[in-house]
Structure formats: C-alpha cells, structure tokens
Design a protein around this motif. Structure first.
Motif, mmCIF file in Angstrom:
data_model
loop_
_atom_site.group_PDB
_atom_site.id
_atom_site.type_symbol
_atom_site.label_atom_id
_atom_site.label_comp_id
_atom_site.label_asym_id
_atom_site.label_seq_id
_atom_site.Cartn_x
_atom_site.Cartn_y
_atom_site.Cartn_z
ATOM 1 N N MET A 161 0.834 -1.199 0.000
ATOM 2 C CA MET A 161 0.000 0.000 0.000
ATOM 3 C C MET A 161 0.873 1.255 0.000
ATOM 4 O O MET A 161 0.638 2.190 -0.781
ATOM 5 C CB MET A 161 -0.921 0.015 1.229
ATOM 6 C CG MET A 161 -1.734 1.291 1.364
ATOM 7 S SD MET A 161 -2.654 1.384 2.913
ATOM 8 C CE MET A 161 -1.340 1.603 4.117
ATOM 9 N N HIS B 290 -7.961 0.330 2.570
ATOM 10 C CA HIS B 290 -7.000 -0.777 2.487
ATOM 11 C C HIS B 290 -7.475 -1.977 3.311
ATOM 12 O O HIS B 290 -7.962 -1.829 4.434
ATOM 13 C CB HIS B 290 -5.634 -0.337 2.995
ATOM 14 C CG HIS B 290 -4.630 -1.456 3.027
ATOM 15 N ND1 HIS B 290 -4.025 -1.938 1.887
ATOM 16 C CD2 HIS B 290 -4.147 -2.205 4.062
ATOM 17 C CE1 HIS B 290 -3.211 -2.923 2.209
ATOM 18 N NE2 HIS B 290 -3.264 -3.105 3.518
ATOM 19 N N THR C 212 -7.244 5.723 -0.127
ATOM 20 C CA THR C 212 -6.559 4.443 -0.261
ATOM 21 C C THR C 212 -6.303 3.811 1.092
ATOM 22 O O THR C 212 -6.530 2.613 1.293
ATOM 23 C CB THR C 212 -5.232 4.624 -1.016
ATOM 24 O OG1 THR C 212 -5.517 5.111 -2.335
ATOM 25 C CG2 THR C 212 -4.468 3.316 -1.123
#
Length: 428
Positions: free
Chosen positions: A96, A233, A229
């Motif tokens: 990530m 995640h 994001t």
C-alpha cells in the motif's frame, strides 16, 4: 570475541552519549563488525558495515515484531504500524505504501506542492526573524496534507507540524519531551481516525478543507487519493484496517514528510558553514542538488541505529547470534566510517554527483529494497523534497544573525540548537 553477553547494561550510556554510543562501543572493542552488549536488560549485538546492512535487512535474519519498545511505538511509529510487521503481513501493508509513495508522478506532485507552500511562506517571512526548522515543518505539513487529501482547518498545518516534530523529538528520551510526543500522537491519531470513519461513511472528510482526488490535489497522479486508499485498504486477512491503525498509517506518511525539516535545517547549516556551496548549488542544477541532498543525509546525524530481533539462531561472520537476541545496526557510525567514505568528516556533495548510492551504502532511511523490505518507501520523497528545498534556501535573501548553531551529539534526534534563525529583509 566472547560467546557470552556482558553483564553490564548499556542503556544509560546510550541515553547519555546519543550518537556517539555505538561508534564508541565498537572502538572500545577493537572496531570489529560485531560487538555484544545489553540494552534494557536484553542481550544485544551491534553490527557494522555493508555486509551487516545486507544481513540486517534480510527478513529471514531479523524480525521487527516485538522488537520496538512500547515508548517508541507510542511516540514515533504508532501501535500496529507497518514497521512492526513481518512476512506476508508486512509485504501486504508495505505494498500500500509503495503504491502511494513510489508511484509514477507521486514525488513530483508532492514536491510541486512543497515548492508552492514554500514560496507562499517565504513572502510571509519578509521583515521578520523566523526559525527555519519550525517554518520548514509547517510548509511540509501543509504540502503533505494537501497532497494526501487530509483536511486542515485554518492554521492546522502548524499544529500538525508541531505534533509531528514532537513525535520525532520525543521518541528516544524520557521526561517532558517524551510525554509531549505521546500527547501529540494521541491528538493526531484521534483526529485522523475520525477522518477515516467519515470517509468510510461516505460523507467525505470532516472539516470542509479536504482536497479531492489523488496526490497533488484534484485529479492527482493515479486514481484514488492517499486518504481514500488508506481508509479502504484491506490487510492479508481481507479486513479493513481498524480506524486507529488506519490513522497510524496515515501518520506514517505525514510524519516522515514533516521530518524532512531536520534535513532542511541541516542543509542551511551546510550552506552557512561552507559559503561556496551556495553558488555551486545554484549553478549545478538538479544533478548537483540531488548529490547535495544525499550528502546532507550522510553527513548530518539523524538515525543513530536501527534494531530488530534475531529470527532464529544466526551466524554473522565469526559471531553466533542466538534466536531472540536484539540485533542493532550502527547507522551513524556507518556514515562516518573512513573505510566506506574517504574523509568522512568533510561535507562533499561530489561523492554522489552523477551516481545514486547503493542499497547498503547510504542508509539514513534503511537499507535493502524499499519495495519489499523494511527500507522506507518514502525515501524518494525525502530526497526529492530536499533536492527542491536546498536550492530554495540558497536563493533566499536572508541574513544569519548570531545564534547557537552547535549540533549536540548527545541529543537524539539532534539539530542546530537554535533551529537555525533567519532574518528576512522586507520586500524592496
């Protein structure tokens, strides 16, 4: 070398000697690549050299889970952070960060925002005396929060900057600095956890000043924004990060970016200490500025050492390292080793002109592969920011008043005592 660990604990000498502790310990034991000691009552081995970097950053050798003391987690990294994970969990979480911090255009978009915030701040400095460290931290906080899509109220960048610098400043010491760091982390974790919950609820980030889109503001450099994001995640178990852990990881993007303020103050120190570097920096363009940034990261003290735990019974050279032993890598001594760096106490950007350092050579943000290992994936951002801010410093019309510019090596992390005061003349 003896196969037993000494009975005398090195924790107090470490706290009092700071950056000098690891090189001094090695010097007292003949300067070899491995020295046994004890820290916080636990057996430990201090490693040094490029072979040690490669050894340390092999995850089959050294584990992070359980290695970081609670006080460090509660100030610098946060509970549940990627720094504490190993194996598949680490690789999944690390992916990530790589997707956000090492994506094409990510560095350029953040650097462009930092330059915009710097120019705006520099106008505000006119006719005043300012502390460069504090101002650079506020510039970087404003830029990274805008880049990440994290909303800030008016004057919020300065509060984020103060909290992030407090987290870094207080992680390695007991007393008031440490408790200030704990309070700063708790404040920012709570605010970011609320932001994550609001994003997941579909109402957008609270505060009214959110920046939509991806890195670099609206539209960004590749799809979803940083905030979205991290909020979306899922770890290797398929579950969303709990809001607290998501906040921790957001801070692990924001805080290291703000910490470039340390390197910015060091860059100013180098320019003041060696005035000819100013002209060389302005004439040399991006290649020289990047070499200058690397040399700042080598020459000035930032990380004294890093640590983990032996994953199993190991052998490094002639040294047996039992499973569970604390394994330390001497970072500060590595950057001042004359066997690795000719005339290591001379500041010389030409060391890096026209070349990039190898993965076991320059290690202020770790060694090995940033994409898969424990090297910081934000290193390119730190280098990019410093490559842009160092020439901006060289161009700045400012006087350097008398002040205490000593850099105390017993203090971790250290910086010029004054924070580097600038006297900026009013606009003509």
């Amino acid at each position: 070398m003896s196969s037993t660990f000494p009975l005398i604990d090195s924790t107090l000498p470490l706290l009092t000697r700071g950056y000098r502790w690891a090189p001094g310990l090695r010097a007292r034991h003949g300067g070899g690549p491995a020295v046994r000691t004890r820290l916080m009552g636990r057996p430990a081995v201090l490693l040094h050299g490029t072979a040690a970097v490669e050894f340390f950053y092999d995850e089959h050798h050294v584990l992070r889970h359980g290695a970081l003391p609670g006080p460090v987690l509660d100030t610098l990294f946060g509970r549940g952070a990627v720094h504490t994970l190993d194996g598949a969990r680490h690789r999944g979480r690390k992916a990530m960060f790589v997707s956000l911090l090492m994506a094409e255009g990510a560095v350029d978009s953040l650097v462009a925002l930092a330059e915009k915030h710097w120019l705006s701040a520099a106008e505000d400095w006119r006719g005043r005396r300012v502390v460069l460290f504090d101002e650079a931290a506020a510039v970087l906080a404003g830029a990274v929060c805008e880049w990440a899509g994290v909303p800030l109220p008016e004057e919020g960048a300065r509060q984020v900057a103060e909290d992030c610098t407090a987290m870094v400043d207080g992680f390695a010491t007991p007393g008031p600095r440490h408790w200030r760091a704990r309070r700063a982390r708790a404040r920012q974790e709570q605010a970011l956890a609320r932001t994550v919950e609001a994003v997941r609820a579909g109402g957008g980030a609270p505060g009214g000043l959110g920046i939509p889109g991806g890195p670099g503001g609206s539209g960004g450099s590749g799809g979803d924004g940083v905030l979205e994001t991290v909020a979306g995640h899922r770890d290797t178990d398929g579950r969303l990060l709990d809001p607290h852990t998501a906040a921790v990881e957001l801070l692990n993007i924001i805080r290291p970016t703000v910490a470039v303020a340390w390197f910015t103050a060091f860059a100013a120190h180098a320019l003041h200490r060696t005035p000819r570097l100013r002209a060389e920096l302005l004439a040399g363009g991006d290649p020289y500025a990047r070499a200058f940034a690397h040399e700042v990261r080598r020459f000035y003290p930032f990380v004294p050492f890093v640590g983990g735990l032996a994953a199993r019974d190991l052998r490094f050279g002639a040294e047996d390292i039992p499973e569970g032993t604390m394994v330390l890598l001497d970072v500060h001594g590595h950057h001042r080793d004359p066997a690795l760096w000719p005339e290591p106490h001379r500041f010389d950007p030409l060391r890096f002109l026209g070349r990039e350092p190898g993965p076991a050579e320059l290690i202020p943000q770790g060694g090995g592969d940033a994409r898969t290992g424990h090297r910081c994936p934000g290193e390119d951002i730190a280098v990019g920011l410093l490559t842009a801010l160092a020439p901006a410093l060289a161009r700045l019309d400012a006087d350097i008043p008398d002040q205490d510019l000593r850099i105390p090596l017993h203090r971790v992390p250290t910086r010029p005592r004054s924070g580097f005061v600038l006297s900026v003349p009013p606009a003509r």
